[in-house]
Design a protein around this motif. Structure first.
Motif, PDB file in Angstrom:
ATOM      1  N   ALA A   1     -10.292   1.313  -5.668  1.00  0.00           N
ATOM      2  CA  ALA A   1      -9.637   0.112  -5.158  1.00  0.00           C
ATOM      3  C   ALA A   1      -9.969  -0.055  -3.682  1.00  0.00           C
ATOM      4  N   VAL A   2      -9.695  -1.236  -3.171  1.00  0.00           N
ATOM      5  CA  VAL A   2      -9.748  -1.524  -1.740  1.00  0.00           C
ATOM      6  C   VAL A   2      -8.356  -2.009  -1.358  1.00  0.00           C
ATOM      7  N   ALA A   3      -7.779  -1.430  -0.307  1.00  0.00           N
ATOM      8  CA  ALA A   3      -6.414  -1.761   0.096  1.00  0.00           C
ATOM      9  C   ALA A   3      -6.408  -2.491   1.433  1.00  0.00           C
ATOM     10  N   VAL A   4      -5.510  -3.453   1.557  1.00  0.00           N
ATOM     11  CA  VAL A   4      -5.311  -4.193   2.808  1.00  0.00           C
ATOM     12  C   VAL A   4      -3.814  -4.286   3.057  1.00  0.00           C
ATOM     13  N   HIS A   5      -3.438  -4.559   4.300  1.00  0.00           N
ATOM     14  CA  HIS A   5      -2.023  -4.728   4.633  1.00  0.00           C
ATOM     15  C   HIS A   5      -1.579  -6.112   4.185  1.00  0.00           C
ATOM     16  N   PRO A   6      -0.385  -6.228   3.598  1.00  0.00           N
ATOM     17  CA  PRO A   6       0.048  -7.529   3.066  1.00  0.00           C
ATOM     18  C   PRO A   6       0.161  -8.629   4.112  1.00  0.00           C
ATOM     19  N   SER A   7       0.356  -8.282   5.380  1.00  0.00           N
ATOM     20  CA  SER A   7       0.491  -9.309   6.417  1.00  0.00           C
ATOM     21  C   SER A   7      -0.791  -9.526   7.215  1.00  0.00           C
ATOM     22  N   ASP A   8      -1.889  -8.881   6.801  1.00  0.00           N
ATOM     23  CA  ASP A   8      -3.167  -9.036   7.503  1.00  0.00           C
ATOM     24  C   ASP A   8      -3.785 -10.377   7.102  1.00  0.00           C
ATOM     25  N   GLU A   9      -3.782 -11.332   8.031  1.00  0.00           N
ATOM     26  CA  GLU A   9      -4.262 -12.688   7.737  1.00  0.00           C
ATOM     27  C   GLU A   9      -5.737 -12.730   7.376  1.00  0.00           C
ATOM     28  N   ARG A  10      -6.510 -11.735   7.786  1.00  0.00           N
ATOM     29  CA  ARG A  10      -7.944 -11.718   7.468  1.00  0.00           C
ATOM     30  C   ARG A  10      -8.186 -11.647   5.966  1.00  0.00           C
ATOM     31  N   TYR A  11      -7.195 -11.105   5.250  1.00  0.00           N
ATOM     32  CA  TYR A  11      -7.384 -10.922   3.810  1.00  0.00           C
ATOM     33  C   TYR A  11      -6.345 -11.708   2.998  1.00  0.00           C
ATOM     34  N   ALA A  12      -5.781 -12.746   3.631  1.00  0.00           N
ATOM     35  CA  ALA A  12      -4.769 -13.553   2.946  1.00  0.00           C
ATOM     36  C   ALA A  12      -5.352 -14.174   1.677  1.00  0.00           C
ATOM     37  N   GLY A  13      -4.620 -14.046   0.597  1.00  0.00           N
ATOM     38  CA  GLY A  13      -5.039 -14.634  -0.671  1.00  0.00           C
ATOM     39  C   GLY A  13      -6.036 -13.822  -1.454  1.00  0.00           C
ATOM     40  N   LYS A  14      -6.468 -12.669  -0.938  1.00  0.00           N
ATOM     41  CA  LYS A  14      -7.490 -11.884  -1.646  1.00  0.00           C
ATOM     42  C   LYS A  14      -6.897 -10.790  -2.543  1.00  0.00           C
TER      43      LYS A  14
END
Length: 862
Positions: free
Chosen positions: A221-234
């Motif tokens: 998997a690839v994980a991102v922070h839920p509030s990181d706008e760079r990955y919003a909607g992904k």
């Protein structure tokens, strides 16, 4: 009364230590079953039998022996057992090196026998060193963990805990050493700093930063922070893993640090502990890219069979070739390594045996133990609170306690032996009954073995008499556990865990934690640094008692101690000084008979007794609180500063035949008696030798010092007497007079009238007068002296005339020199600091010299 035979001129420690070692009997130190004395059981560390009793062992065992000897003298029934924690990888490695084989080159049982043979020889070497150090070990309670009588108990404890649901088998991520090819517990992971590269690359359109590109095949998997706008909607979208082509989801998790790298994290099974957490929380699949030997598995495709390091280089090269490697940055990391071979560990998912961690119960039991030093408890508390995984207890080795389990080949049922049949080796023995589920008689043995801490963590149960027939062993809990701070999270924690699991209570009443030994350069001792000092070298050069003093006095309890040859030399010098004190004293005591029942009345004698009383209190408290450095310091001060430098010098006149000799002899004998007994735990050879001249039997069979003497007046007035004698002796020295040279009349003015019984007069060869109060001290000018370093350059040709003019001035005027003086018709300026008045003092009109003058003490001569 002391013996008439004088002590030899010199203390020959080699001869003395050898003689007493051959004289003492092991039985003198045996724990007595059924004794009415209060018990004091020591849960002694079982060292790994390398054959070398190193300086760290010596330091630790000195502490233990101080305690054991002190407690025996205090009337306790002491058990100071010696164990040997035999099972372990180092022995396997040594056998492989010695026989030029690998463990797989010979049958399993033959290799285990080779390990046992090596261990037996190593134990015997270490026993010799222990005896030479005068450790009062109870050899009747020696135990060796590789012997059936002991590892049978390890197996019994395993079965009891498994049947109670506290041990289980499961596929679970574990720390794994690819060099040792075995699982290791978190407590066996050490950490070291290193610089690596953080690699930024294009992961199907998302920039990823990783320090472990070799785990790309294990990406799930690839994980991102839920509030990181760079990955919003992904979140929920899928990505294709570069080079390997499998699909992985993008997930969101608040544990992601948006400020690290690109803010997008590759989750691999397993790169680190956080990967394990994410794998569990998000229910991710398992992809094993690295095997138990540190090689890449088949899922790594063309990289299969490479080491992880080789794979990293190859993948980075391929990323560069494909143009997806964006950039690289240096990264500082703390890397987990195997505590034995220092190889970086991997986290692998393997089928292993685990012990459930009873966090609350373990912490409760740890709190019930009295910790010395107290702050060491925080290390235990922090360790228990941060533990997230259960204890992995299975190991993929040969020389260790076998896990007493078989598996039914037909139905998979776990088969265990009857407790009465323990110990068993499932690779050799067979179950005595068919499978209780399917009736099959075909079994597969468990080939994994137990972590060596499973052996040593029941040491306290073993020494307190556990045999499985009772929940609480007859001598349980032990009174103390002495150990180093480096194994708080292993031996101390595991022992508490097992005690709680098997008995429901704490394993000991107290725990004494010592520090580590550092080399003379201040760093941890290691052969690579060349700063290792071995005990045998110290023993040969200075003897056991000097080494024991270094251990006692080198550091406060719990602190690391730096080995320093100067400390050993100083310890040896103290023995020489103490020997000379004893020899001189015994010569005086036996020169003519004295009445040992004579009451002590002279001030100096009473003062000495108050000092003995203070020291006995200080040393006793130091032993009770395990502050061995404080106790030794107090003993040395009594012997050297009080007895030798002051008391003996003051009473020599009486000792040589003056009035009151018997009282001085009683005081000196009291001092020697108490000093010998207080020294006995620290310097057993020396104390025994001196005691053999002043008392009967062994000093180690005497009761602990209980001397008490309260005399506040003698304590205060004796200090004044010592001060006066010291100052007058210093005066003689400064005047280049022999210390026994006659001096005339010396008067000491003190707040209260002191009766020293004539000791000061005899000691100083003078007429000593004591006066209560302050003298009518008058200061008069008797002349002048000149500072030619000032006068010469300032006055040149007028210098002689200037000095004659000054000498002609009235004496009173010298104290307030005018700015100029007349030399004939010439006025000469007075250079500042050029004239120094010569002063003298008078008392009742008589001129005297002042030796010292302070508000409560004035000493005059004349």
């Amino acid at each position: 009364m002391p013996k008439a035979d004088p002590l030899p001129k010199n203390y020959e420690y080699r001869e003395v230590e050898t003689r007493w070692q051959q004289t003492w009997k092991d039985e003198d130190h045996y724990f007595q079953d059924g004794s009415d004395k209060p018990q004091f059981v020591i849960d002694t560390p079982p060292p790994y039998p390398t054959g070398e009793f190193h300086i760290g062992n010596a330091f630790n065992w000195c502490y233990i022996d101080f305690i054991a000897r002190y407690k025996r003298m205090k009337g306790y029934n002491v058990m100071f057992p010696q164990g040997w924690d035999c099972h372990g990888l180092p022995t396997e490695v040594k056998v492989e090196e010695t026989h030029n084989i690998t463990k797989n080159d010979v049958p399993r049982q033959e290799f285990r026998e080779m390990c046992r043979t090596l261990t037996v020889g190593n134990i015997e070497k270490m026993r010799t060193s222990m005896r030479r150090m005068a450790f009062s070990i109870d050899w009747s309670h020696e135990y060796i963990t590789m012997m059936p009588y002991y590892y049978g108990k390890t197996q019994l404890s395993f079965l009891r805990m498994m049947q109670a649901g506290k041990i289980y088998q499961s596929d679970h991520p574990v720390n794994f050493c690819p060099r040792c090819e075995t699982a290791i517990a978190f407590a066996e992971v050490n950490y070291s700093d290193r610089t690596t590269s953080l690699n930024f690359f294009n992961f199907d359109g998302v920039e990823i930063a990783t320090s472990r590109p070799e785990l790309l095949a294990a990406c799930v998997a690839v994980a991102v922070h839920p509030s990181d706008e760079r990955y919003a909607g992904k979140t929920g979208a899928s990505l294709i893993v570069p080079l390997f082509g499998h699909e992985v989801p993008i997930i969101s998790d608040e544990a992601v640090d948006p400020s690290f790298g690109s803010g997008a994290v590759m989750i691999c099974t397993f790169g680190d502990k956080q990967d394990v957490i994410w794998w569990k929380v998000h229910g991710l699949p398992l992809r094993k890219a690295i095997d138990k030997t540190g090689k890449m598995t088949d899922i790594a495709g063309s990289y299969a069979g490479m080491t992880s390091g080789e794979c990293r280089k190859a993948i980075l090269a391929e990323m560069q070739n494909q143009g997806i490697l964006i950039r690289q940055e240096p990264l500082q990391q703390r890397v987990g390594t195997c505590w034995r071979c220092k190889t970086p560990i991997e986290i692998l998912s393997e089928h292993q045996w685990f012990v459930r961690i009873p966090h609350e119960e373990s912490l409760r039991a740890a709190k019930e133990v009295k910790w010395y030093p107290e702050h060491m408890f925080l290390r235990m508390e922090n360790w228990i609170e941060q533990m997230e995984w259960d204890w992995c207890i299975s190991r993929q080795r040969l020389f260790a306690t076998p896990i007493p389990v078989w598996f039914c080949k037909d139905c998979g049922k776990v088969i265990i032996p009857d407790e009465a049949d323990l110990p068993v080796d499932p690779t050799v023995d067979q179950p005595k009954s068919p499978c209780p589920v399917c009736g099959s008689s075909s079994f597969t043995p468990e080939t994994d073995v137990l972590d060596t801490w499973m052996d040593s963590s029941i040491s306290v149960l073993h020494v307190t008499g556990w045999d499985g027939s009772q929940k609480i062993p007859p001598l349980f809990p032990a009174q103390i556990r002495p150990q180093g701070h480096d194994i708080i999270r292993t031996w101390a924690f595991y022992t508490i865990l097992r005690s709680v699991s098997l008995t429901g209570s704490k394993p000991w009443e107290q725990i004494l934690v010592n520090g580590m030994v550092l080399g003379e350069d201040g760093f941890k001792m290691s052969k690579s640094r060349g700063n290792v000092t071995v005990p045998e070298e110290i023993l040969s050069e200075y003897g056991a008692d000097s080494l024991r003093q270094w251990a006692a006095g080198g550091a406060a309890t719990g602190s690391d101690i730096q080995f320093n040859w100067n400390d050993v030399v100083a310890a040896n010098r103290f023995l020489t000084k103490m020997w000379n004190i004893s020899r001189f004293s015994l010569m005086q005591l036996t020169r003519q008979e004295y009445n040992p029942g004579t009451p002590v009345t002279a001030l100096a004698d009473r003062w000495l007794l108050t000092k003995i009383d203070q020291t006995v209190r200080e040393v006793s408290d130091a032993f009770e609180t395990y502050q061995f450095d404080r106790g030794l310091k107090a003993i040395r001060e009594l012997a050297w500063d009080v007895l030798a430098d002051n008391y003996i010098e003051i009473v020599k006149g009486r000792l040589y035949g003056g009035e009151g000799r018997d009282g001085a002899c009683v005081a000196i004998m009291t001092a020697l008696n108490n000093l010998c007994r207080m020294l006995a735990p620290y310097t057993p050879y020396f104390a025994e030798e001196v005691w053999s001249f002043i008392g009967s039997g062994s000093v180690h069979k005497q009761s602990w010092v209980d001397f008490s003497y309260q005399d506040p007046a003698a304590a205060a007035e004796g200090e004044i007497l010592v001060k006066v004698v010291t100052e007058v002796r210093r005066y003689k020295h400064d005047k280049n007079m022999a210390l026994n040279a006659p001096l005339g009349t010396v008067t000491a003015y003190t707040p209260t009238l002191i009766d020293d019984g004539g000791d000061a007069s005899l000691a100083l060869n003078c007429t000593m007068t004591w006066v209560a109060g302050t003298p009518d001290l008058r200061q008069v000018v008797t002349g002048v002296s000149f500072n030619m370093g000032i006068i010469g350059p300032a006055l040149r040709g007028d210098a002689k005339a200037f000095m004659q003019a000054v000498e002609a001035l009235p004496k009173e005027q010298v104290l307030s020199m005018p700015k100029t003086v007349m030399a004939g018709d010439k006025e000469i300026p007075v250079p500042e600091g050029s004239v120094i008045p010569k002063m003298s003092y008078t008392v009742a009109g008589a001129e005297v010299e002042i030796i010292t003058a302070q508000p409560d003490l004035i000493i005059t001569v004349g």
